[in-house]
Design a protein around this motif. Sequence first.
Motif, mmCIF file in Angstrom:
data_model
loop_
_atom_site.group_PDB
_atom_site.id
_atom_site.type_symbol
_atom_site.label_atom_id
_atom_site.label_comp_id
_atom_site.label_asym_id
_atom_site.label_seq_id
_atom_site.Cartn_x
_atom_site.Cartn_y
_atom_site.Cartn_z
ATOM 1 N N GLY A 199 -4.190 0.639 -17.839
ATOM 2 C CA GLY A 199 -3.668 0.526 -16.201
ATOM 3 C C GLY A 199 -2.744 1.434 -15.748
ATOM 4 O O GLY A 199 -2.477 2.492 -16.339
ATOM 5 N N GLY A 200 -2.268 1.055 -14.522
ATOM 6 C CA GLY A 200 -1.186 1.986 -13.934
ATOM 7 C C GLY A 200 -2.079 2.688 -12.897
ATOM 8 O O GLY A 200 -3.152 2.608 -12.315
ATOM 9 N N GLY A 201 -1.102 3.590 -12.389
ATOM 10 C CA GLY A 201 -1.709 4.648 -11.207
ATOM 11 C C GLY A 201 -1.881 3.713 -9.884
ATOM 12 O O GLY A 201 -0.974 2.920 -9.839
ATOM 13 N N GLN A 202 -2.893 4.047 -9.145
ATOM 14 C CA GLN A 202 -2.715 3.431 -7.794
ATOM 15 C C GLN A 202 -4.322 2.847 -7.651
ATOM 16 O O GLN A 202 -5.023 3.322 -8.020
ATOM 17 C CB GLN A 202 -2.414 4.457 -6.774
ATOM 18 C CG GLN A 202 -0.746 4.983 -6.906
ATOM 19 C CD GLN A 202 -0.320 5.791 -5.781
ATOM 20 O OE1 GLN A 202 -1.371 5.771 -4.729
ATOM 21 N NE2 GLN A 202 0.578 6.519 -5.925
ATOM 22 N N PRO A 203 -4.274 1.953 -6.679
ATOM 23 C CA PRO A 203 -5.562 1.504 -6.077
ATOM 24 C C PRO A 203 -6.396 2.328 -5.340
ATOM 25 O O PRO A 203 -5.880 3.573 -5.084
ATOM 26 C CB PRO A 203 -5.159 0.314 -5.115
ATOM 27 C CG PRO A 203 -3.965 0.610 -4.649
ATOM 28 C CD PRO A 203 -3.445 1.259 -5.735
ATOM 29 N N SER A 204 -7.779 2.460 -5.175
ATOM 30 C CA SER A 204 -8.455 3.371 -4.610
ATOM 31 C C SER A 204 -9.272 2.504 -3.500
ATOM 32 O O SER A 204 -9.257 1.308 -3.694
ATOM 33 C CB SER A 204 -9.401 4.337 -5.548
ATOM 34 O OG SER A 204 -10.290 3.431 -6.536
ATOM 35 N N GLY A 205 -10.215 2.980 -2.910
ATOM 36 C CA GLY A 205 -11.105 2.462 -1.936
ATOM 37 C C GLY A 205 -10.777 1.597 -1.127
ATOM 38 O O GLY A 205 -9.692 1.912 -0.354
ATOM 39 N N LYS A 206 -11.446 0.506 -0.582
ATOM 40 C CA LYS A 206 -10.987 -0.277 0.372
ATOM 41 C C LYS A 206 -9.525 -0.922 0.398
ATOM 42 O O LYS A 206 -9.020 -1.310 1.109
ATOM 43 C CB LYS A 206 -11.857 -1.534 0.364
ATOM 44 C CG LYS A 206 -13.561 -1.006 1.125
ATOM 45 C CD LYS A 206 -14.365 -2.141 1.146
ATOM 46 C CE LYS A 206 -15.814 -1.627 1.601
ATOM 47 N NZ LYS A 206 -16.974 -2.734 1.197
ATOM 48 N N LEU A 207 -9.387 -1.099 -0.754
ATOM 49 C CA LEU A 207 -7.937 -1.978 -1.313
ATOM 50 C C LEU A 207 -7.043 -1.050 -0.921
ATOM 51 O O LEU A 207 -6.015 -1.255 -0.254
ATOM 52 C CB LEU A 207 -7.836 -2.298 -2.808
ATOM 53 C CG LEU A 207 -6.494 -2.935 -2.967
ATOM 54 C CD1 LEU A 207 -5.987 -4.055 -2.253
ATOM 55 C CD2 LEU A 207 -6.342 -3.251 -4.656
ATOM 56 N N ALA A 208 -6.957 0.328 -1.274
ATOM 57 C CA ALA A 208 -5.967 1.307 -1.131
ATOM 58 C C ALA A 208 -5.883 1.595 0.252
ATOM 59 O O ALA A 208 -4.779 1.561 1.136
ATOM 60 C CB ALA A 208 -6.448 2.733 -1.639
ATOM 61 N N ASP A 209 -7.073 1.366 1.137
ATOM 62 C CA ASP A 209 -7.007 1.674 2.499
ATOM 63 C C ASP A 209 -6.325 0.348 3.290
ATOM 64 O O ASP A 209 -5.460 0.547 4.216
ATOM 65 C CB ASP A 209 -8.371 1.568 3.170
ATOM 66 C CG ASP A 209 -9.261 2.946 2.913
ATOM 67 O OD1 ASP A 209 -8.510 3.804 2.507
ATOM 68 O OD2 ASP A 209 -10.443 2.889 2.956
ATOM 69 N N ALA A 210 -6.512 -0.667 2.775
ATOM 70 C CA ALA A 210 -5.918 -2.216 3.186
ATOM 71 C C ALA A 210 -4.549 -2.189 3.046
ATOM 72 O O ALA A 210 -3.468 -2.472 3.997
ATOM 73 C CB ALA A 210 -6.565 -3.164 2.788
ATOM 74 N N ILE A 211 -4.219 -1.555 1.936
ATOM 75 C CA ILE A 211 -2.758 -1.476 1.582
ATOM 76 C C ILE A 211 -1.914 -0.502 2.386
ATOM 77 O O ILE A 211 -0.972 -0.768 3.072
ATOM 78 C CB ILE A 211 -2.358 -1.316 0.354
ATOM 79 C CG1 ILE A 211 -2.638 -2.381 -0.704
ATOM 80 C CG2 ILE A 211 -0.872 -0.754 -0.098
ATOM 81 C CD1 ILE A 211 -2.808 -2.065 -2.175
ATOM 82 N N ASN A 212 -2.442 0.622 2.605
ATOM 83 C CA ASN A 212 -1.792 1.519 3.523
ATOM 84 C C ASN A 212 -1.846 1.191 5.007
ATOM 85 O O ASN A 212 -0.621 1.406 5.621
ATOM 86 C CB ASN A 212 -2.695 2.882 3.462
ATOM 87 C CG ASN A 212 -2.459 3.498 2.175
ATOM 88 O OD1 ASN A 212 -1.531 3.490 1.492
ATOM 89 N ND2 ASN A 212 -3.369 4.414 1.819
ATOM 90 N N ALA A 213 -2.758 0.538 5.418
ATOM 91 C CA ALA A 213 -2.639 -0.124 6.754
ATOM 92 C C ALA A 213 -1.648 -1.018 6.808
ATOM 93 O O ALA A 213 -0.906 -1.028 7.956
ATOM 94 C CB ALA A 213 -4.266 -0.507 7.172
ATOM 95 N N LYS A 214 -1.508 -1.843 6.026
ATOM 96 C CA LYS A 214 -0.626 -3.164 6.233
ATOM 97 C C LYS A 214 0.817 -2.743 5.849
ATOM 98 O O LYS A 214 1.758 -3.283 6.634
ATOM 99 C CB LYS A 214 -0.860 -4.374 5.302
ATOM 100 C CG LYS A 214 -0.083 -5.659 4.942
ATOM 101 C CD LYS A 214 -0.383 -6.490 6.276
ATOM 102 C CE LYS A 214 0.584 -7.444 6.203
ATOM 103 N NZ LYS A 214 0.216 -8.629 6.981
#
Length: 243
Positions: A127-142
């Motif tokens: 594990g570690g690092g950062q999310p990708s895809g839709k979750l990453a987009d949603a985190i950045n937006a929120k």
Amino acid sequence: MKKRDFLRAAGLLGLAGFANPFRLSAANEEQIEATTFRDGDFELPKLGYAVDALEPHIDKQTMEIHHGKHHATYVRNLNDAIKGTSFATMEIEEILAKVTDKYPAIRNNGGGHYNHTLFWQLLSPKGGGQPSGKLADAINAKFGSFDKFKDQFNNEAKNRFGSGWAWLVADKKKGLFLTSTANQDNPLMAKINKQKGTPILGLDVWEHAYYLKYQNRRPDYVTAFWNVINWAEVGRRYEQATM
Ligand code: MN
């Protein structure tokens, strides 16, 4: 044969091809005979990795006791608590959605079983690092950025007084939000919590989760957690919750 056993035998429980980690599958009926959890049929799930696999971030002894003792006790007590009640035939999600403060043993141990089963799956030695895809987009937006999200999540975890959990929650209408709960409560407990939704990332901040290695230094444990988060699993749960 209990009603739930019948439903399972008839193939009416369980989701298309996916094992429900909270319950024994029909294929494991023989196995349950040999366990100490025969009186109910929630069971302690196996870890998907070795107890020392999350070292140095989460140590072996903590994992052994946390999974093998604490979580096992929640399972045993949950099975005892639901016996003879209307909760006895429900899956764990339904139990949590319907439980009220009139049933403290089901609330505490049902939450304990759900939260820990989820927690083990959210961790990975890779594990570690950062999310990708839709979750990453949603985190950045929120939250504006991954780092801002991380700071806010850490604050939830550090500021939860006493025992509890910090959560990243997904909801179809509200999107993502952060919260924390006391003891073994969680955002699925619709009759107990004001903030309802599907927990997709959770951090156990009970002292039993970190005291052997970190003692009083909860912030160090919270920092270490980010090295073992299984973002693929968090992302999968996000997409499932917001479908
Ligand atoms: Mn715990």
